[in-house]
Enzyme design. Sequence first.
Site, PDB file in Angstrom:
ATOM      1  N   CYS A  86       0.824  -1.208  -0.026  1.00  0.00           N
ATOM      2  CA  CYS A  86      -0.044  -0.075  -0.163  1.00  0.00           C
ATOM      3  C   CYS A  86       0.942   1.191   0.169  1.00  0.00           C
ATOM      4  CB  CYS A  86      -1.027  -0.068   1.439  1.00  0.00           C
ATOM      5  SG  CYS A  86      -2.314   1.192   1.113  1.00  0.00           S
ATOM      6  N   HIS A 203      -3.342  -5.901   1.053  1.00  0.00           N
ATOM      7  CA  HIS A 203      -2.925  -6.014   2.453  1.00  0.00           C
ATOM      8  C   HIS A 203      -2.826  -7.645   2.979  1.00  0.00           C
ATOM      9  CE1 HIS A 203      -2.562  -1.843   3.753  1.00  0.00           C
ATOM     10  NE2 HIS A 203      -3.568  -1.603   3.036  1.00  0.00           N
ATOM     11  N   GLU A 205      -0.856  -8.673   4.873  1.00  0.00           N
ATOM     12  CA  GLU A 205      -0.835  -8.808   6.676  1.00  0.00           C
ATOM     13  C   GLU A 205      -2.130  -8.755   7.272  1.00  0.00           C
ATOM     14  OE1 GLU A 205      -0.317  -5.901   4.982  1.00  0.00           O
ATOM     15  OE2 GLU A 205      -1.072  -4.137   6.087  1.00  0.00           O
TER      16      GLU A 205
END
Lengths: 230, 84
Positions: A86, A203, A205
């Site tokens: 990002c 994302h 994560e």
Amino acid sequence: MNAVVVVFPGSNCDADCFHALSEVMGSRVKFVWHKERDLPKTDVVVLPGGFSYGDYLRTGAIARFSPIMSEVRRHAEKDRPVVGICNGFQILLEAGLLPGAMLRNRSLKFSCKFVHIQVANNQTMFTKAYRKHQILKMPIAHGEGNYFCDHDTLKELREKGRIAFRYVTENGEATDRANPNGSMDNIAGIFNERKNILGMMPHPERASEGVLSSTDGQGIWESLAECVGV
Amino acid sequence: MTQFKARVYVQLKPSVLDPQGKAIEHALSALGFSAAKNVRVGKYFDLEVNADSKEAAEKRLGEMAHTLLANPVIENFSVSLDMN
């Protein structure tokens, strides 16, 4: 695996990256403040998401001049892996470590939702744990993820297997409707020429544990762990 | 050394789609200003620079724009100068 998560003023996914790498993957992780001039010994460097320097001027435009970025560049020059997620992707673009630039989403809206992306190249140190053309569910959260590059660059990205992920429908079609931000060729992530730098808008994560409703992001950490040898 | 007042204009290249400009164009049209066409949004920076000459100031400003103020991948810039 040893990993470093760089923290810029305004990073807000740094703790999520730290958690996914340490608690979920069992890696040894360190935070490194952007003003540091040395990187601790590490296999992987992660540039996390957020709003470094409040996105002033352009996203990532000021963070790219942070002192730690020369060390990140040096780490990459040794063919060691760097992942920008990002805002981290935006920083890599501004730094010229990846080609192209980010424009405002074509909707002009900040877009925060789960999307489907397809692995476009699973022969890299970031994606080898995925099946060919595997479809992944991951969240995006950005206002400027509209990937742009000139036609020669796009041609090169396509021909050299440098597109990492594309936005697709649930069934794997890279349609305009599946494109959440207007990115050229539905691009969600790209590699540098030597494929040791990955930039991606979704994302991983935030999709590394069942409790978060998707574990599809784990493949990136698993690929890296396998590549660096635990 | 002379102090110059400078203005650096930064705008998306003509080949780059400007979704913001498009939205403003639509809004203008909805308000009855249908005469407005091809709206493009840009920005400018006002700054003061010390330099030996106008040419030196222009050169320095060009470097600033190229390094930080504009992203050459998507944006063009231009510079205007006045003696302070």
